[in-house]
Design a protein around this motif. Structure first.
Motif, mmCIF file in Angstrom:
data_model
loop_
_atom_site.group_PDB
_atom_site.id
_atom_site.type_symbol
_atom_site.label_atom_id
_atom_site.label_comp_id
_atom_site.label_asym_id
_atom_site.label_seq_id
_atom_site.Cartn_x
_atom_site.Cartn_y
_atom_site.Cartn_z
ATOM 1 N N UNK A 1 0.807 -1.186 -0.243
ATOM 2 C CA UNK A 1 0.056 0.104 0.163
ATOM 3 C C UNK A 1 0.859 1.314 -0.032
ATOM 4 N N UNK A 2 1.939 1.276 0.631
ATOM 5 C CA UNK A 2 2.809 2.304 0.543
ATOM 6 C C UNK A 2 3.205 2.688 -0.832
ATOM 7 N N UNK A 3 3.487 1.713 -1.668
ATOM 8 C CA UNK A 3 3.893 1.929 -3.115
ATOM 9 C C UNK A 3 2.798 2.538 -3.936
ATOM 10 N N UNK A 4 1.334 1.941 -3.566
ATOM 11 C CA UNK A 4 0.221 2.472 -4.339
ATOM 12 C C UNK A 4 0.069 3.802 -3.586
ATOM 13 N N UNK A 5 0.263 4.387 -2.588
ATOM 14 C CA UNK A 5 0.136 5.917 -2.007
ATOM 15 C C UNK A 5 1.133 6.549 -2.934
ATOM 16 N N UNK A 6 2.397 6.266 -2.950
ATOM 17 C CA UNK A 6 3.471 6.877 -3.795
ATOM 18 C C UNK A 6 2.953 6.923 -5.412
ATOM 19 N N UNK A 7 2.406 6.110 -5.899
ATOM 20 C CA UNK A 7 1.982 6.036 -7.305
ATOM 21 C C UNK A 7 0.809 7.409 -7.325
ATOM 22 N N UNK A 8 -0.109 7.333 -6.125
ATOM 23 C CA UNK A 8 -1.163 8.083 -6.185
ATOM 24 C C UNK A 8 -0.693 9.603 -5.881
ATOM 25 N N UNK A 9 0.136 9.775 -5.137
ATOM 26 C CA UNK A 9 0.829 11.129 -4.915
ATOM 27 C C UNK A 9 1.425 11.610 -6.347
ATOM 28 N N UNK A 10 2.197 10.767 -7.041
ATOM 29 C CA UNK A 10 2.572 11.284 -8.182
ATOM 30 C C UNK A 10 1.783 11.642 -9.236
ATOM 31 N N UNK A 11 0.717 10.820 -9.300
ATOM 32 C CA UNK A 11 -0.686 11.000 -10.341
ATOM 33 C C UNK A 11 -1.092 12.536 -9.670
#
Length: 154
Positions: A137-147
């Motif tokens: 999930x932390x990687x998913x959050x990083x992706x969402x932040x990039x978006x």
């Protein structure tokens, strides 16, 4: 399009189906993970071993609301049961699921799986099923932040 390979973690521990439970517990502890991928001797992803699967087999009852004397008994019984289970194979306790995403999957697919299935971690394979890493999930959050930051700059 953002791909899993751009956000995944590539270093990880794994166990083989013929490894014993003792090895799995030690790797879980050292890697601070409660779940490990199970791979065959060619590094092909074949399943998952969860700490809960092991605990369910050594703790006879759920702990729930127990008084301290009962809790002490349950822990002692779990220790005794683990003496018998620790040398058994991972294969006996693993989930033979194939829930993995490929490294070329889109991150939107990961978001959908994690949020709809309440998964906190997914293993990543290549197209041939060989384990390449994991995504959490932390990687998913990083992706969402990039978006979000990409949208802000437009």
């Amino acid at each position: 399009m953002s791909k899993v390979k751009d956000y995944m973690i590539r270093t990880m521990n794994s166990v083989a189906p013929d490894d014993n439970i003792c090895k799995a517990i030690i790797l879980m502890y050292r890697s601070e993970q409660s779940v490990l991928p199970v791979v065959d001797h060619q590094n092909q992803f074949v399943g998952t071993i969860y700490s809960n699967n092991i605990l369910k087999n050594i703790i006879p009852e759920s702990f729930g609301f127990l008084d301290s004397s009962r809790l002490f008994y349950e822990v002692n019984e779990a220790v005794e049961n683990l003496k018998y289970v620790k040398d058994e194979s991972v294969e006996k306790y693993m989930a033979h699921n194939r829930d993995a995403v490929t490294e070329d999957s889109e991150m939107k697919k990961v978001a959908d799986i994690m949020l709809n299935n309440k998964e906190s971690l997914l293993f990543v394979t290549n197209e041939k099923g060989f384990l390449r890493g994991f995504i959490e999930r932390s990687n998913l959050l990083h992706y969402l932040l990039d978006e979000a930051q990409t949208e802000d700059s437009n």
